[in-house]
Design an enzyme around this catalytic site. Structure first.
Site, PDB file in Angstrom:
ATOM      1  N   ASP A 291       0.816  -1.084   0.199  1.00  0.00           N
ATOM      2  CA  ASP A 291      -0.014  -0.062   0.209  1.00  0.00           C
ATOM      3  C   ASP A 291       0.840   1.270   0.001  1.00  0.00           C
ATOM      4  O   ASP A 291       1.800   1.329   0.775  1.00  0.00           O
ATOM      5  CB  ASP A 291      -0.881   0.001   1.154  1.00  0.00           C
TER       6      ASP A 291
ATOM      7  N   ASP B 218      -0.165   8.351   7.676  1.00  0.00           N
ATOM      8  CA  ASP B 218       0.231   6.931   8.107  1.00  0.00           C
ATOM      9  C   ASP B 218       1.267   6.972   8.829  1.00  0.00           C
ATOM     10  O   ASP B 218       1.434   6.230   9.904  1.00  0.00           O
ATOM     11  CB  ASP B 218       0.340   6.121   6.682  1.00  0.00           C
TER      12      ASP B 218
ATOM     13  N   GLU C 150       1.075  -2.806  11.201  1.00  0.00           N
ATOM     14  CA  GLU C 150       0.821  -3.025   9.772  1.00  0.00           C
ATOM     15  C   GLU C 150       1.758  -2.428   8.769  1.00  0.00           C
ATOM     16  O   GLU C 150       2.056  -2.935   7.629  1.00  0.00           O
ATOM     17  CB  GLU C 150      -0.631  -2.736   9.330  1.00  0.00           C
ATOM     18  N   GLU C 151       2.157  -1.326   9.375  1.00  0.00           N
ATOM     19  CA  GLU C 151       3.444  -0.277   8.585  1.00  0.00           C
ATOM     20  C   GLU C 151       4.768  -0.746   8.614  1.00  0.00           C
ATOM     21  O   GLU C 151       5.673  -0.288   7.685  1.00  0.00           O
ATOM     22  CB  GLU C 151       3.070   1.136   8.683  1.00  0.00           C
TER      23      GLU C 151
ATOM     24  N   ASP D  13      -2.884  -1.332  13.559  1.00  0.00           N
ATOM     25  CA  ASP D  13      -3.035  -0.695  12.303  1.00  0.00           C
ATOM     26  C   ASP D  13      -3.378   0.835  12.616  1.00  0.00           C
ATOM     27  O   ASP D  13      -4.045   1.279  12.975  1.00  0.00           O
ATOM     28  CB  ASP D  13      -4.149  -1.034  11.393  1.00  0.00           C
TER      29      ASP D  13
ATOM     30  N   LEU E  63      -3.415   3.572  11.033  1.00  0.00           N
ATOM     31  CA  LEU E  63      -4.385   4.653  10.324  1.00  0.00           C
ATOM     32  C   LEU E  63      -4.835   3.628   9.166  1.00  0.00           C
ATOM     33  O   LEU E  63      -4.416   3.647   8.001  1.00  0.00           O
ATOM     34  CB  LEU E  63      -3.549   5.598   9.867  1.00  0.00           C
ATOM     35  N   ASP E  64      -6.047   2.898   9.330  1.00  0.00           N
ATOM     36  CA  ASP E  64      -6.560   2.168   8.486  1.00  0.00           C
ATOM     37  C   ASP E  64      -7.338   3.010   7.413  1.00  0.00           C
ATOM     38  O   ASP E  64      -8.280   3.994   8.136  1.00  0.00           O
ATOM     39  CB  ASP E  64      -7.252   0.963   8.894  1.00  0.00           C
TER      40      ASP E  64
ATOM     41  N   GLU F  34      -6.419  -6.442  11.535  1.00  0.00           N
ATOM     42  CA  GLU F  34      -7.760  -5.822  10.959  1.00  0.00           C
ATOM     43  C   GLU F  34      -8.926  -6.917  11.340  1.00  0.00           C
ATOM     44  O   GLU F  34      -9.471  -6.569  12.225  1.00  0.00           O
ATOM     45  CB  GLU F  34      -7.897  -5.382   9.465  1.00  0.00           C
TER      46      GLU F  34
HETATM   47  P1  P6P Z   1     -11.204  -1.514  -1.838  1.00  0.00           P
HETATM   48  C1  P6P Z   1      -8.454   0.700   3.088  1.00  0.00           C
HETATM   49  O1  P6P Z   1      -7.382   0.915   2.106  1.00  0.00           O
HETATM   50  C2  P6P Z   1      -8.762  -0.653   3.255  1.00  0.00           C
HETATM   51  O2  P6P Z   1      -7.721  -1.422   3.663  1.00  0.00           O
HETATM   52  C3  P6P Z   1      -9.828  -0.775   4.141  1.00  0.00           C
HETATM   53  O3  P6P Z   1     -10.003   0.197   5.153  1.00  0.00           O
HETATM   54  C4  P6P Z   1     -11.126  -0.842   3.466  1.00  0.00           C
HETATM   55  O4  P6P Z   1     -12.088  -1.678   3.979  1.00  0.00           O
HETATM   56  C5  P6P Z   1     -10.458  -1.602   2.141  1.00  0.00           C
HETATM   57  O5  P6P Z   1      -9.291  -1.283   1.948  1.00  0.00           O
HETATM   58  C6  P6P Z   1     -11.276  -0.828   0.779  1.00  0.00           C
HETATM   59  O6  P6P Z   1     -10.495  -1.719  -0.296  1.00  0.00           O
HETATM   60  O7  P6P Z   1     -10.513  -2.419  -2.514  1.00  0.00           O
HETATM   61  O8  P6P Z   1     -12.884  -1.681  -1.598  1.00  0.00           O
HETATM   62  O9  P6P Z   1     -11.033   0.121  -2.020  1.00  0.00           O
END
Ligand code: P6P
Length: 321
Positions: free
Chosen positions: A52, A58, A81-82, A103, A105-106, A267
């Protein structure tokens, strides 16, 4: 504090660890609220171990959690996660009895467009010998062994939601005093959800069983009434709305990426502990998330999570395939 009083033998370490996490949350909340005003918007040129693109916020959030925890003597190791590898505590700091996985900053892809984002955390007891440096094995524990799981949602208000295995409780940050105040005691999620949350642009990549399940959530079938679609694309925001109003979130695997996009340790497992404590359920489309024994720090898992009867409906069909 109420729960600490239930355990007179408690040292207070766990309560203090939660306060440490709340401090990190307040600092991150301040940065998130001012992101548009200071030069921390926008992406960096670095990517994390999952590939990512890392947003500046982040990295700031990741540093903030690490700096708030690593000198406390309450933990023996952390994993983010980072960060590719587990984060040891500094050599001059005693190794405590807890492990924190997080995580920081999700949903960070939403930062620049001002959509709600969140921090997710899990606390385990160490399994390696007391007094020695924490190890990878301390981080690779089944979700059932979590002591605490929680998240902070940076939304219209900043909320901390967590469980210690005695129900799920929500606290709202009062910025005028800088404290999280109990606002949602004993959260229970409805047995049947109003919403279904999934990125339907992946439809053609899904297996026929997944397509049948999402089709039933969308249009209804003999056993399922149709639901309303709500998908923010920020896991903590989608999860929290479904927790409060009832709903089911799916991030399934597909033929190209059978393990899906979301991470088990940072997550799926913490949110699974929370949702089960609120009366809901969480599977990977066949197994209970909390019973999955992690093999790797950053392993991915498909995720079906939310209102119990909706998760059971989906899992019965996806597992049968
Ligand atoms: P998509 C954000 O990057 C994330 O990890 C989650 O917070 C979120 O539910 C998902 O990815 C969204 O992914 O593929 O639908 O854009």
């Amino acid at each position: 504090m109420e729960q600490e009083r239930l355990h007179p033998e408690a040292t207070g370490d766990l309560s203090n660890l939660l306060y440490d996490i709340c401090l990190a949350a307040k600092i991150i909340a301040r940065n998130v609220r001012r992101a548009g005003l200071t030069d921390i918007l926008g992406g960096t040129t670095t990517v994390n171990v999952s590939g990512d693109l890392q947003q500046k916020l982040d990295l700031v959030a990741n540093e903030t959690v690490r700096n708030s925890l690593q000198h406390t003597g309450r933990i023996c190791v952390m994993a983010s996660e980072e960060d590719e590898a587990p984060i040891p505590v500094p050599a001059n700091v005693p190794a405590g009895k807890y492990v924190v996985l997080y995580d920081p900053l999700d949903g960070s892809s939403n930062i620049d467009v001002n959509v709600s984002i969140g921090t997710i955390f899990s606390i385990y007891r160490r399994v390696s010998p007391e007094g020695t440096p924490g190890k990878l094995a301390d981080c690779l524990q089944e979700g059932l062994r979590q002591v605490v799981a929680g998240y902070i949602l940076y939304g219209s208000s900043t909320m901390l939601v967590y469980t210690t295995g005695n129900g799920v409780h929500g606290f709202t940050l009062d910025p005028t005093i800088g404290e999280f105040l109990l606002s949602h005691a004993h959260i229970r999620t409805p047995e049947v959800g109003k919403y279904y949350s999934v990125n339907e642009s992946n439809w053609n990549k899904w297996t026929p069983a997944t397509q049948r399940v999402v089709g039933a959530f969308k249009n209804g079938d003999g056993a399922m009434k149709g639901k309303t679609a709500r998908y923010i694309g920020s896991l903590v925001a989608d999860f929290h709305r479904n927790l409060i109003s009832g709903g089911v979130f799916l991030y399934p695997g597909d033929r190209k990426v059978p393990q899906g996009k979301l991470r088990l340790l940072y997550e799926a497992a913490p949110l699974a502990f929370i949702v089960e404590q609120a009366g809901g359920a969480a599977t990977d489309g066949s197994r209970r998330i909390l019973e999955i024994a992690p093999q790797e720090l950053h392993q991915h898992t498909p995720l079906v999570i939310g209102s119990r009867s909706d998760v059971e409906f989906a899992t019965a069909r996806m597992a049968a395939e």
